[in-house]
Design a protein around this motif. Structure first.
Motif, PDB file in Angstrom:
ATOM      1  N   ALA A  22       0.852  -1.190   0.000  1.00 14.76           N
ATOM      2  CA  ALA A  22       0.000   0.000   0.000  1.00 14.76           C
ATOM      3  C   ALA A  22       0.886   1.236   0.000  1.00 14.76           C
ATOM      4  O   ALA A  22       2.045   1.187   0.425  1.00 14.76           O
ATOM      5  CB  ALA A  22      -0.913   0.012   1.221  1.00 14.76           C
ATOM      6  N   GLY A  23       0.341   2.347  -0.478  1.00 19.41           N
ATOM      7  CA  GLY A  23       1.083   3.596  -0.457  1.00 19.41           C
ATOM      8  C   GLY A  23       0.184   4.768  -0.781  1.00 19.41           C
ATOM      9  O   GLY A  23      -0.909   4.601  -1.332  1.00 19.41           O
ATOM     10  N   LEU A  24       0.651   5.956  -0.434  1.00 18.85           N
ATOM     11  CA  LEU A  24      -0.073   7.195  -0.703  1.00 18.85           C
ATOM     12  C   LEU A  24       0.524   7.882  -1.920  1.00 18.85           C
ATOM     13  O   LEU A  24       1.749   7.923  -2.078  1.00 18.85           O
ATOM     14  CB  LEU A  24       0.027   8.141   0.498  1.00 18.85           C
ATOM     15  N   VAL A  25      -0.343   8.418  -2.780  1.00 16.51           N
ATOM     16  CA  VAL A  25       0.109   9.198  -3.933  1.00 16.51           C
ATOM     17  C   VAL A  25      -0.618  10.542  -3.922  1.00 16.51           C
ATOM     18  O   VAL A  25      -1.722  10.649  -3.386  1.00 16.51           O
ATOM     19  CB  VAL A  25      -0.126   8.465  -5.280  1.00 16.51           C
ATOM     20  N   ALA A  26       0.022  11.534  -4.536  1.00 23.88           N
ATOM     21  CA  ALA A  26      -0.575  12.872  -4.627  1.00 23.88           C
ATOM     22  C   ALA A  26       0.048  13.599  -5.808  1.00 23.88           C
ATOM     23  O   ALA A  26       1.182  13.317  -6.206  1.00 23.88           O
ATOM     24  CB  ALA A  26      -0.344  13.671  -3.351  1.00 23.88           C
ATOM     25  N   SER A  27      -0.675  14.534  -6.329  1.00 29.19           N
ATOM     26  CA  SER A  27      -0.174  15.375  -7.405  1.00 29.19           C
ATOM     27  C   SER A  27       1.017  16.191  -6.905  1.00 29.19           C
ATOM     28  O   SER A  27       1.045  16.624  -5.750  1.00 29.19           O
ATOM     29  CB  SER A  27      -1.292  16.319  -7.860  1.00 29.19           C
ATOM     30  N   SER A  28       1.972  16.410  -7.782  1.00 27.17           N
ATOM     31  CA  SER A  28       3.119  17.246  -7.419  1.00 27.17           C
ATOM     32  C   SER A  28       2.680  18.681  -7.122  1.00 27.17           C
ATOM     33  O   SER A  28       3.393  19.423  -6.444  1.00 27.17           O
ATOM     34  CB  SER A  28       4.161  17.244  -8.536  1.00 27.17           C
ATOM     35  N   GLY A  85      -5.434  20.697  -3.726  1.00 23.93           N
ATOM     36  CA  GLY A  85      -6.153  21.896  -4.127  1.00 23.93           C
ATOM     37  C   GLY A  85      -5.809  22.376  -5.524  1.00 23.93           C
ATOM     38  O   GLY A  85      -6.307  23.404  -5.966  1.00 23.93           O
ATOM     39  N   ASP A  86      -4.976  21.621  -6.236  1.00 23.77           N
ATOM     40  CA  ASP A  86      -4.605  22.011  -7.593  1.00 23.77           C
ATOM     41  C   ASP A  86      -5.648  21.616  -8.632  1.00 23.77           C
ATOM     42  O   ASP A  86      -5.619  22.115  -9.754  1.00 23.77           O
ATOM     43  CB  ASP A  86      -3.234  21.450  -7.976  1.00 23.77           C
ATOM     44  N   LEU A  87      -6.598  20.768  -8.265  1.00 27.29           N
ATOM     45  CA  LEU A  87      -7.672  20.362  -9.180  1.00 27.29           C
ATOM     46  C   LEU A  87      -8.976  20.297  -8.382  1.00 27.29           C
ATOM     47  O   LEU A  87      -9.176  19.393  -7.575  1.00 27.29           O
ATOM     48  CB  LEU A  87      -7.368  19.006  -9.817  1.00 27.29           C
ATOM     49  N   LEU A  88      -9.836  21.277  -8.600  1.00 28.87           N
ATOM     50  CA  LEU A  88     -11.088  21.376  -7.850  1.00 28.87           C
ATOM     51  C   LEU A  88     -12.265  21.444  -8.805  1.00 28.87           C
ATOM     52  O   LEU A  88     -12.162  21.983  -9.906  1.00 28.87           O
ATOM     53  CB  LEU A  88     -11.076  22.619  -6.949  1.00 28.87           C
ATOM     54  N   SER A  95     -11.408  23.163 -12.117  1.00 27.85           N
ATOM     55  CA  SER A  95     -10.621  24.378 -11.934  1.00 27.85           C
ATOM     56  C   SER A  95      -9.191  23.936 -11.636  1.00 27.85           C
ATOM     57  O   SER A  95      -8.943  23.204 -10.678  1.00 27.85           O
ATOM     58  CB  SER A  95     -11.176  25.201 -10.767  1.00 27.85           C
ATOM     59  N   VAL A  96      -8.272  24.379 -12.455  1.00 29.58           N
ATOM     60  CA  VAL A  96      -6.868  23.998 -12.323  1.00 29.58           C
ATOM     61  C   VAL A  96      -6.104  25.182 -11.732  1.00 29.58           C
ATOM     62  O   VAL A  96      -6.245  26.311 -12.203  1.00 29.58           O
ATOM     63  CB  VAL A  96      -6.296  23.594 -13.696  1.00 29.58           C
ATOM     64  N   GLU A 114      -4.892  20.648 -19.395  1.00 27.36           N
ATOM     65  CA  GLU A 114      -4.973  19.228 -19.746  1.00 27.36           C
ATOM     66  C   GLU A 114      -3.894  18.431 -19.027  1.00 27.36           C
ATOM     67  O   GLU A 114      -4.127  17.305 -18.588  1.00 27.36           O
ATOM     68  CB  GLU A 114      -4.864  19.051 -21.257  1.00 27.36           C
ATOM     69  N   PHE A 115      -2.702  19.009 -18.901  1.00 30.21           N
ATOM     70  CA  PHE A 115      -1.614  18.349 -18.194  1.00 30.21           C
ATOM     71  C   PHE A 115      -1.986  18.108 -16.732  1.00 30.21           C
ATOM     72  O   PHE A 115      -1.747  17.021 -16.199  1.00 30.21           O
ATOM     73  CB  PHE A 115      -0.336  19.194 -18.282  1.00 30.21           C
ATOM     74  N   PHE A 116      -2.570  19.099 -16.083  1.00 29.69           N
ATOM     75  CA  PHE A 116      -2.963  18.964 -14.677  1.00 29.69           C
ATOM     76  C   PHE A 116      -4.015  17.866 -14.507  1.00 29.69           C
ATOM     77  O   PHE A 116      -3.934  17.057 -13.595  1.00 29.69           O
ATOM     78  CB  PHE A 116      -3.504  20.292 -14.132  1.00 29.69           C
ATOM     79  N   VAL A 117      -5.015  17.852 -15.374  1.00 23.77           N
ATOM     80  CA  VAL A 117      -6.053  16.820 -15.296  1.00 23.77           C
ATOM     81  C   VAL A 117      -5.431  15.447 -15.531  1.00 23.77           C
ATOM     82  O   VAL A 117      -5.771  14.463 -14.856  1.00 23.77           O
ATOM     83  CB  VAL A 117      -7.191  17.107 -16.298  1.00 23.77           C
ATOM     84  N   ASN A 118      -4.489  15.364 -16.460  1.00 26.61           N
ATOM     85  CA  ASN A 118      -3.842  14.092 -16.758  1.00 26.61           C
ATOM     86  C   ASN A 118      -3.029  13.572 -15.571  1.00 26.61           C
ATOM     87  O   ASN A 118      -2.903  12.362 -15.390  1.00 26.61           O
ATOM     88  CB  ASN A 118      -2.959  14.216 -18.000  1.00 26.61           C
ATOM     89  N   LYS A 119      -2.490  14.483 -14.729  1.00 29.84           N
ATOM     90  CA  LYS A 119      -1.770  14.041 -13.537  1.00 29.84           C
ATOM     91  C   LYS A 119      -2.663  13.161 -12.675  1.00 29.84           C
ATOM     92  O   LYS A 119      -2.237  12.126 -12.179  1.00 29.84           O
ATOM     93  CB  LYS A 119      -1.304  15.240 -12.703  1.00 29.84           C
TER      94      LYS A 119
END
Length: 183
Positions: A22-28, A85-88, A95-96, A114-119
């Protein structure tokens, strides 16, 4: 999905049976997860992926997150996606935002959006078996130490939208003693 970080950790521990990792992931770009006690930088990717608990650098210690860059092309058995909070969700669109200094700035360029959503698409595909999404509760204006960089209403909107898309609220299916006994 869950709104409680402790419930996320308990869920991941209960789902990571036997040799499952198991592990935690998050957007940069999820810079304000720091307020929740989570870092978004790994000390060493190899320790996170290869070592096991009780090594606190290991993914299954559930103390720090791997970003889309750290885990690109790699998978874990069970993943906890920590929403930033980078994708709301703003009612009819995503909202990016990019965090700079002490505030969020909107991203307007179509390719960057599009790059942010793809993350988040990358992060949502890092699990072999299960993904549990944690959406922070955020900060309300009525809070004693209100933090405008983590608006509760914005996180509530994300949770509501994901719920409408079919993400159910996490309900523990194993006894609490087993989940706690993992560590």
């Amino acid at each position: 999905m869950t709104r409680d970080l402790d419930a996320l950790r308990a869920a991941l521990r209960s789902l990571a049976r036997g040799e499952r990792r198991a592990g935690l992931v998050a957007s940069s770009g999820a810079r304000r997860l720091r307020a929740e006690g989570l870092g978004v930088q790994l000390p060493a990717v190899e320790n996170w992926f290869l070592d096991r608990w009780p090594d606190v650098r290991a993914s299954d210690a559930l103390e720090t997150t791997a970003t889309e860059y750290d885990c690109q092309g790699l998978e874990l058995d069970v993943v906890g996606l920590c929403w930033g909070g980078d994708l709301l969700w703003r009612g009819d669109r995503w909202s990016v935002q990019r965090f700079s200094g002490t505030r969020w700035n909107s991203v307007h360029h179509v390719q960057q959006r599009e790059f942010f959503v793809n993350k988040y698409r990358v992060l949502l595909t890092r699990a072999r078996y299960e993904t549990v999404i944690w959406i922070p509760r955020g900060s309300d204006a009525a809070d004693e130490f209100h933090d405008p960089t983590r608006p509760r209403s914005a996180y509530d909107a994300v949770a509501e939208f994901l719920g409408q898309c079919g993400a159910g609220e996490w309900r523990a299916t194993v006894p609490v003693q087993r989940a706690v006994g993992f560590l």
